[in-house]
Structures are given as C-alpha cells and as structure tokens.
Design a protein around this motif. Structure first.
Motif, PDB file in Angstrom:
ATOM      1  N   UNK A 154     167.400  16.551  43.157  1.00  0.00           N
ATOM      2  CA  UNK A 154     167.813  16.062  44.471  1.00  0.00           C
ATOM      3  C   UNK A 154     168.313  17.198  45.343  1.00  0.00           C
ATOM      4  N   UNK A 155     168.135  17.019  46.648  1.00  0.00           N
ATOM      5  CA  UNK A 155     168.688  17.972  47.603  1.00  0.00           C
ATOM      6  C   UNK A 155     170.180  17.705  47.699  1.00  0.00           C
ATOM      7  N   UNK A 156     170.966  18.772  47.603  1.00  0.00           N
ATOM      8  CA  UNK A 156     172.419  18.663  47.687  1.00  0.00           C
ATOM      9  C   UNK A 156     172.905  19.386  48.941  1.00  0.00           C
ATOM     10  N   UNK A 157     174.164  19.166  49.264  1.00  0.00           N
ATOM     11  CA  UNK A 157     174.690  19.710  50.516  1.00  0.00           C
ATOM     12  C   UNK A 157     174.606  21.236  50.570  1.00  0.00           C
ATOM     13  N   UNK A 158     174.767  21.928  49.437  1.00  0.00           N
ATOM     14  CA  UNK A 158     174.671  23.390  49.501  1.00  0.00           C
ATOM     15  C   UNK A 158     173.241  23.851  49.759  1.00  0.00           C
ATOM     16  N   UNK A 159     172.244  23.038  49.396  1.00  0.00           N
ATOM     17  CA  UNK A 159     170.854  23.361  49.731  1.00  0.00           C
ATOM     18  C   UNK A 159     170.645  23.237  51.240  1.00  0.00           C
ATOM     19  N   UNK A 160     171.209  22.176  51.815  1.00  0.00           N
ATOM     20  CA  UNK A 160     171.113  21.964  53.265  1.00  0.00           C
ATOM     21  C   UNK A 160     171.826  23.103  54.000  1.00  0.00           C
ATOM     22  N   UNK A 161     173.012  23.469  53.532  1.00  0.00           N
ATOM     23  CA  UNK A 161     173.778  24.538  54.182  1.00  0.00           C
ATOM     24  C   UNK A 161     172.992  25.853  54.172  1.00  0.00           C
ATOM     25  N   UNK A 162     172.376  26.166  53.052  1.00  0.00           N
ATOM     26  CA  UNK A 162     171.594  27.404  52.962  1.00  0.00           C
ATOM     27  C   UNK A 162     170.391  27.339  53.901  1.00  0.00           C
ATOM     28  N   UNK A 163     169.716  26.209  53.939  1.00  0.00           N
ATOM     29  CA  UNK A 163     168.550  26.048  54.817  1.00  0.00           C
ATOM     30  C   UNK A 163     168.954  26.158  56.289  1.00  0.00           C
ATOM     31  N   UNK A 164     170.091  25.597  56.647  1.00  0.00           N
ATOM     32  CA  UNK A 164     170.586  25.715  58.027  1.00  0.00           C
ATOM     33  C   UNK A 164     170.857  27.183  58.349  1.00  0.00           C
ATOM     34  N   UNK A 165     171.431  27.892  57.402  1.00  0.00           N
ATOM     35  CA  UNK A 165     171.688  29.317  57.610  1.00  0.00           C
ATOM     36  C   UNK A 165     170.408  30.091  57.862  1.00  0.00           C
ATOM     37  N   UNK A 166     169.364  29.796  57.111  1.00  0.00           N
ATOM     38  CA  UNK A 166     168.080  30.463  57.331  1.00  0.00           C
ATOM     39  C   UNK A 166     167.504  30.079  58.687  1.00  0.00           C
ATOM     40  N   UNK A 167     167.639  28.826  59.045  1.00  0.00           N
ATOM     41  CA  UNK A 167     167.116  28.351  60.330  1.00  0.00           C
ATOM     42  C   UNK A 167     167.832  29.051  61.483  1.00  0.00           C
ATOM     43  N   UNK A 168     169.125  29.225  61.351  1.00  0.00           N
ATOM     44  CA  UNK A 168     169.895  29.887  62.393  1.00  0.00           C
ATOM     45  C   UNK A 168     169.449  31.344  62.546  1.00  0.00           C
ATOM     46  N   UNK A 169     169.151  32.012  61.439  1.00  0.00           N
ATOM     47  CA  UNK A 169     168.648  33.382  61.503  1.00  0.00           C
ATOM     48  C   UNK A 169     167.239  33.430  62.075  1.00  0.00           C
ATOM     49  N   UNK A 170     166.474  32.372  61.877  1.00  0.00           N
ATOM     50  CA  UNK A 170     165.091  32.311  62.320  1.00  0.00           C
ATOM     51  C   UNK A 170     164.965  32.143  63.832  1.00  0.00           C
ATOM     52  N   UNK A 171     166.032  31.709  64.457  1.00  0.00           N
ATOM     53  CA  UNK A 171     165.984  31.515  65.905  1.00  0.00           C
ATOM     54  C   UNK A 171     165.794  32.859  66.586  1.00  0.00           C
ATOM     55  N   UNK A 172     164.981  32.885  67.603  1.00  0.00           N
ATOM     56  CA  UNK A 172     164.605  34.134  68.258  1.00  0.00           C
ATOM     57  C   UNK A 172     165.718  34.881  68.934  1.00  0.00           C
ATOM     58  N   UNK A 173     166.818  34.240  69.242  1.00  0.00           N
ATOM     59  CA  UNK A 173     167.868  34.911  70.014  1.00  0.00           C
ATOM     60  C   UNK A 173     168.946  35.565  69.168  1.00  0.00           C
ATOM     61  N   UNK A 174     168.786  35.644  67.858  1.00  0.00           N
ATOM     62  CA  UNK A 174     169.849  36.178  67.006  1.00  0.00           C
ATOM     63  C   UNK A 174     170.150  37.630  67.330  1.00  0.00           C
ATOM     64  N   UNK A 175     169.148  38.403  67.699  1.00  0.00           N
ATOM     65  CA  UNK A 175     169.382  39.820  68.016  1.00  0.00           C
ATOM     66  C   UNK A 175     170.253  39.959  69.262  1.00  0.00           C
ATOM     67  N   UNK A 176     170.026  39.077  70.238  1.00  0.00           N
ATOM     68  CA  UNK A 176     170.819  39.133  71.461  1.00  0.00           C
ATOM     69  C   UNK A 176     172.254  38.697  71.233  1.00  0.00           C
TER      70      UNK A 176
END
Length: 121
Positions: free
Chosen positions: A96-118
């Motif tokens: 099953x997907x657990x909350x720490x899996x979701x948290x890690x995926x959100x972290x990757x998604x946040x890094x994936x956003x194009x504006x992180x460098x700015x």
C-alpha cells in the motif's frame, strides 16, 4: 542537515543492491498489470487504474490536499504524484501507498517544477 553531518555520513546502498530493488519493483508492476493489455509499469496507468492501485489513506489524502493547495498543483500533477508514490512503495516492497511515499513524491514534484532555479534552490 549541516554540511559537516552530510560529509561524515556512511555511503548509501551499492549499485547492485539498488538494481535488485528496481528489478523486484518492476516485477511487482508486471504482475499487478498482467491483465491490462499494453500496461507494464506504473507510468502507463490510466486514471481508472490510478484509482484502483494508488488509493491514498486518509493521512496521505490530507497531505496531498495541502500540497495541492499550497503549491497550486493541477489534476495532472495529482495523478503524477500518485504514480510516483506507487513506484516508491514498490521500490520499498510495500503493498500500500503510505504517507511517507506521498511526501517523497510531493518533494520530487516540487523539484520538477520549472521555477525551482528562480526560487534559489
């Protein structure tokens, strides 16, 4: 974490260990999607399959809701986060997907956003 602590950390998993985990995760996915023609991995899931195989628990749903609101994420981002969380769970050997899996995926998604460098990250 301070740099001094990071620089003194023990080395992580070996490439062979990581490779074995990836192979095991891909095998889990093959078995899971065996009855779905043309689907072999989490990245290929349809929206219906996401609801079937990536249903978050209440804590995960709350975390995801908060991230969606704070980061102004789209429905597409929601589905991608769930797919990545499913993959993280598979790599961990978790059914099953657990909350720490979701948290890690959100972290990757946040890094994936194009504006992180700015934003100075």
């Amino acid at each position: 974490m301070p740099f001094k602590q990071l620089s003194q950390m023990a080395p992580g998993e070996s490439s062979a260990t990581i490779r074995a985990r990836v192979i095991a995760a891909r095998k889990r996915q093959e078995v899971r999607y065996d009855s779905f023609k043309g689907v072999y991995c989490n990245a290929q899931m349809t929206e219906r399959m996401i609801h079937q195989f990536c249903e978050p628990d209440e804590a995960s749903l709350s975390m995801l809701r908060m991230a969606m609101e704070r980061l102004h994420l789209s429905a597409r981002a929601y589905n991608r986060i769930l797919k990545v969380a499913r993959t993280i769970a598979d790599l961990e050997g978790s059914e099953n997907i657990q909350s720490h899996h979701i948290a890690e995926a959100i972290g990757y998604r946040n890094l994936d956003r194009g504006d992180w460098a700015e934003r100075g990250f």
